[in-house]
Enzyme design. Structure first.
Site, PDB file in Angstrom:
ATOM      1  CB  CYS A  42      -0.814   0.042   1.217  1.00 24.78           C
ATOM      2  SG  CYS A  42      -1.921   1.507   1.514  1.00 24.78           S
ATOM      3  CB  SER A  44      -0.172   3.701   4.140  1.00 21.82           C
ATOM      4  OG  SER A  44      -1.484   4.434   3.896  1.00 21.82           O
ATOM      5  CG  HIS A  47       2.669   8.075   2.317  1.00 20.42           C
ATOM      6  ND1 HIS A  47       2.753   8.880   1.084  1.00 20.42           N
ATOM      7  CD2 HIS A  47       1.332   8.011   2.493  1.00 20.42           C
ATOM      8  CE1 HIS A  47       1.846   9.006   0.498  1.00 20.42           C
ATOM      9  NE2 HIS A  47       0.635   8.528   1.010  1.00 20.42           N
ATOM     10  CG  HIS A  63      -1.011  -1.144   6.396  1.00 22.01           C
ATOM     11  ND1 HIS A  63      -0.075  -0.869   5.620  1.00 22.01           N
ATOM     12  CD2 HIS A  63      -2.329  -0.541   5.690  1.00 22.01           C
ATOM     13  CE1 HIS A  63      -0.563  -0.050   4.712  1.00 22.01           C
ATOM     14  NE2 HIS A  63      -1.789  -0.089   4.565  1.00 22.01           N
ATOM     15  CB  CYS A 170      -5.346  -1.519   3.744  1.00 22.59           C
ATOM     16  SG  CYS A 170      -5.184   0.153   3.660  1.00 22.59           S
TER      17      CYS A 170
HETATM   18  P1  CND Z   1      -1.315   4.555  -5.599  1.00 23.31           P
HETATM   19  O1  CND Z   1      -0.103   4.868  -5.501  1.00 23.31           O
HETATM   20  O2  CND Z   1      -1.536   3.080  -5.766  1.00 23.31           O
HETATM   21  O3  CND Z   1      -2.539   5.300  -6.052  1.00 23.31           O
HETATM   22  C1  CND Z   1      -2.092   6.658  -6.020  1.00 23.31           C
HETATM   23  C2  CND Z   1      -2.902   7.304  -7.671  1.00 23.31           C
HETATM   24  O4  CND Z   1      -2.923   8.669  -7.645  1.00 23.31           O
HETATM   25  C3  CND Z   1      -2.135   6.778  -8.577  1.00 23.31           C
HETATM   26  O5  CND Z   1      -2.855   5.869  -9.867  1.00 23.31           O
HETATM   27  C4  CND Z   1      -1.474   8.086  -9.366  1.00 23.31           C
HETATM   28  O6  CND Z   1      -1.239   7.811 -10.684  1.00 23.31           O
HETATM   29  C5  CND Z   1      -2.540   9.062  -9.060  1.00 23.31           C
HETATM   30  N1  CND Z   1      -2.133  10.276  -9.038  1.00 23.31           N
HETATM   31  C6  CND Z   1      -0.853  10.902  -8.577  1.00 23.31           C
HETATM   32  N2  CND Z   1      -0.792  12.227  -8.810  1.00 23.31           N
HETATM   33  C7  CND Z   1      -1.999  12.672  -9.260  1.00 23.31           C
HETATM   34  C8  CND Z   1      -2.565  13.761  -9.645  1.00 23.31           C
HETATM   35  N3  CND Z   1      -2.017  14.867  -9.499  1.00 23.31           N
HETATM   36  N4  CND Z   1      -4.004  13.792  -9.937  1.00 23.31           N
HETATM   37  C9  CND Z   1      -4.545  12.549 -10.151  1.00 23.31           C
HETATM   38  N5  CND Z   1      -4.249  11.464  -9.974  1.00 23.31           N
HETATM   39  C10 CND Z   1      -2.808  11.338  -9.409  1.00 23.31           C
HETATM   40  O7  CND Z   1      -1.695   4.674  -3.964  1.00 23.31           O
HETATM   41  P2  CND Z   1      -2.799   3.730  -2.926  1.00 23.31           P
HETATM   42  O8  CND Z   1      -3.845   3.629  -3.987  1.00 23.31           O
HETATM   43  O9  CND Z   1      -2.085   2.554  -2.250  1.00 23.31           O
HETATM   44  O10 CND Z   1      -2.985   5.003  -1.928  1.00 23.31           O
HETATM   45  C11 CND Z   1      -3.634   6.354  -1.965  1.00 23.31           C
HETATM   46  C12 CND Z   1      -3.458   7.118  -0.742  1.00 23.31           C
HETATM   47  O11 CND Z   1      -4.506   6.465   0.059  1.00 23.31           O
HETATM   48  C13 CND Z   1      -2.276   7.105  -0.228  1.00 23.31           C
HETATM   49  O12 CND Z   1      -2.119   8.463   0.495  1.00 23.31           O
HETATM   50  C14 CND Z   1      -2.378   5.947   1.176  1.00 23.31           C
HETATM   51  O13 CND Z   1      -1.390   6.482   2.138  1.00 23.31           O
HETATM   52  C15 CND Z   1      -3.824   6.584   1.482  1.00 23.31           C
HETATM   53  C16 CND Z   1      -4.417   5.376   2.254  1.00 23.31           C
HETATM   54  C17 CND Z   1      -5.527   5.933   3.223  1.00 23.31           C
HETATM   55  C18 CND Z   1      -5.858   5.062   4.296  1.00 23.31           C
HETATM   56  C19 CND Z   1      -6.992   5.835   5.165  1.00 23.31           C
HETATM   57  O14 CND Z   1      -7.353   4.969   6.015  1.00 23.31           O
HETATM   58  N6  CND Z   1      -7.559   6.906   5.027  1.00 23.31           N
HETATM   59  C20 CND Z   1      -5.523   3.718   4.244  1.00 23.31           C
HETATM   60  N7  CND Z   1      -4.742   3.241   3.103  1.00 23.31           N
HETATM   61  C21 CND Z   1      -4.218   4.311   2.360  1.00 23.31           C
HETATM   62 ZN    ZN Z   2      -3.154   1.118   3.486  1.00 22.77          ZN
END
Ligand code: CND
Ligand code: ZN
Length: 367
Positions: A42, A44, A47, A63, A170
């Site tokens: 993931c 996260s 990060h 996770h 997740c």
């Molecule tokens: P992943 O890297 O797979 O997806 C991110 C997507 O965003 C990719 O497809 C990128 O191409 C796209 N992207 C990047 N920049 C831009 C932009 N400027 N405009 C449009 N699209 C763009 O990441 P993920 O899906 O594994 O995780 C996404 C977020 O969710 C990340 O910040 C992660 O830490 C978070 C998250 C949150 C939670 C929660 O509980 N809230 C749980 N897990 C993950």
């Molecule tokens: Zn996650």
């Protein structure tokens, strides 16, 4: 008794994870030893590796995992050896004020353990030459075995494949839950999803499950937009070629009822807010770098827009995970299409490189 395990250990940002042997302490009271079958990769975790979000170190990341119970500590009643489980990175205590009002994803005790990288008692179970090694989300899923709190184990049907079950830990729970639990997307409503990676694709499919009308996928990579269509998006906006706010406002006259930000950047959070129509809801799922701030046009509050966050998709794991399993087994939840690649534990740094380059929907590390 201690076990020897192989695990991927984070020492400091901007360095590859070290795949090495650790000691794993036997489960204490209320804890469970799990043989990990698979753990998803993931953003996260990335990060932490990029130093954008702090985490205790050294620590075993991961996770988004599922596996098989091998042993239980004293007092464990809800699972026993041989049970198949999805692991929860917020092992809710069931007693704090948040749990008491039905918001277990905000559990005080579990969130404290998460920020420390420990079990609920404040200590981790992994060690290297006697020194503690912390565990992400009271899991530390990039390991052949781990010890987790009983509250972090959700028992699932044994005919559910464990590699796909891991994704429920997740990405799927967070994404589908953001649409269904946090936003409560209404049938026929208009939705935009900014960022269609492993989590965002699940917001798309959550909105589709809820019966949304227009589902507008926004990403900067054409193959992510193509995937989003497979997950239920009706429209696609390539934000590298056009202004995503103007494009979404044109497709859904004046903006959408619900806009989700699933990247974790101030600019895209602002875009999601700006593409939300009057009276609509903006949901921030993405995890922004520590210290980041977002500015919003104060005049827009007169339009009664709401902006909220969504932590772990508002998960009530013991209810939601079995439901997601049933939806998958009934052919109504897409999981197979999420797994772009499988890596052995030794290949974990390649898996993170692929995620960084945007090549995958989700990768899993199969133990
Ligand atoms: P992943 O890297 O797979 O997806 C991110 C997507 O965003 C990719 O497809 C990128 O191409 C796209 N992207 C990047 N920049 C831009 C932009 N400027 N405009 C449009 N699209 C763009 O990441 P993920 O899906 O594994 O995780 C996404 C977020 O969710 C990340 O910040 C992660 O830490 C978070 C998250 C949150 C939670 C929660 O509980 N809230 C749980 N897990 C993950
Ligand atoms: Zn996650």
């Amino acid at each position: 008794m201690a076990y020897r395990v192989k695990a991927a250990v984070f020492y400091r940002p901007h360095e590859p994870l070290a795949v090495e042997e650790l000691e794993l302490e036997a489960p204490r009271q209320g804890e469970v030893l799990v043989r990990v079958a698979a753990c998803g990769v993931c953003h996260s975790d990335l990060h932490f590796m990029e130093g954008l979000v702090p985490i205790a170190s050294p620590s075993v990341l991961g996770h988004e995992a599922a596996g098989v119970v091998e042993a239980v500590g004293h007092g464990v009643e809800s699972v026993r050896p041989g049970d198949h489980v999805v692991l929860s990175f917020i092992p809710a205590c069931g007693r704090c004020p948040y749990c008491a009002v039905g918001r277990p994803n905000l559990c005080t005790v579990a969130n404290r353990a998460m920020s420390r990288g420990t079990m609920l008692d404040g200590t981790p179970r992994f060690a290297k030459e006697g020194r503690p090694v912390y565990q992400m989300g009271a899991i530390g899923g990039f390991a052949t075995r781990t010890v987790v709190p009983e509250a972090g184990c959700v028992k699932i049907r044994e005919d559910m494949p464990l590699d796909r079950a891991a994704l429920l830990g997740c990405g799927v729970m967070t994404g589908v839950g953001a649409a269904i639990n946090t936003a409560r997307v209404q049938a026929g409503s208009d939705v935009a999803v900014v960022g269609c990676g492993g989590v965002g694709l699940n917001v798309v499919q959550g909105a589709a499950l809820a019966g949304a009308g227009r589902i507008i996928a926004v990403d900067v990579l054409p193959h992510k937009l193509e995937l989003a269509r497979q997950f239920g998006a009706t429209h696609a906006v390539d934000a590298s070629r056009e202004d995503p706010v103007a494009a979404v406002r044109q497709i859904a006259a004046g903006g959408v009822d619900y806009a989700f930000e699933v990247i974790g950047r101030p600019e895209t959070i602002r875009q999601a807010f700006d593409m939300t129509r009057r009276g609509g809801l903006t949901v921030v799922v993405g995890v922004a770098p520590a210290g980041a701030e977002v500015s919003l046009p104060a005049g827009a509050f007169l339009t009664e827009k709401t902006i909220t966050g969504s932590a772990y998709g508002g998960a009530r794991m013991s209810v939601d995970v079995p439901r997601l399993v049933e939806l998958y087994l009934a052919g109504r939840l897409k999981l197979d299409q999420l797994i772009s690649r499988r890596y052995p534990l030794e290949g974990i740094n390649d898996a993170f490189d692929a995620l960084r380059r945007g090549e995958v929907a989700r990768s899993i590390v199969a133990m």
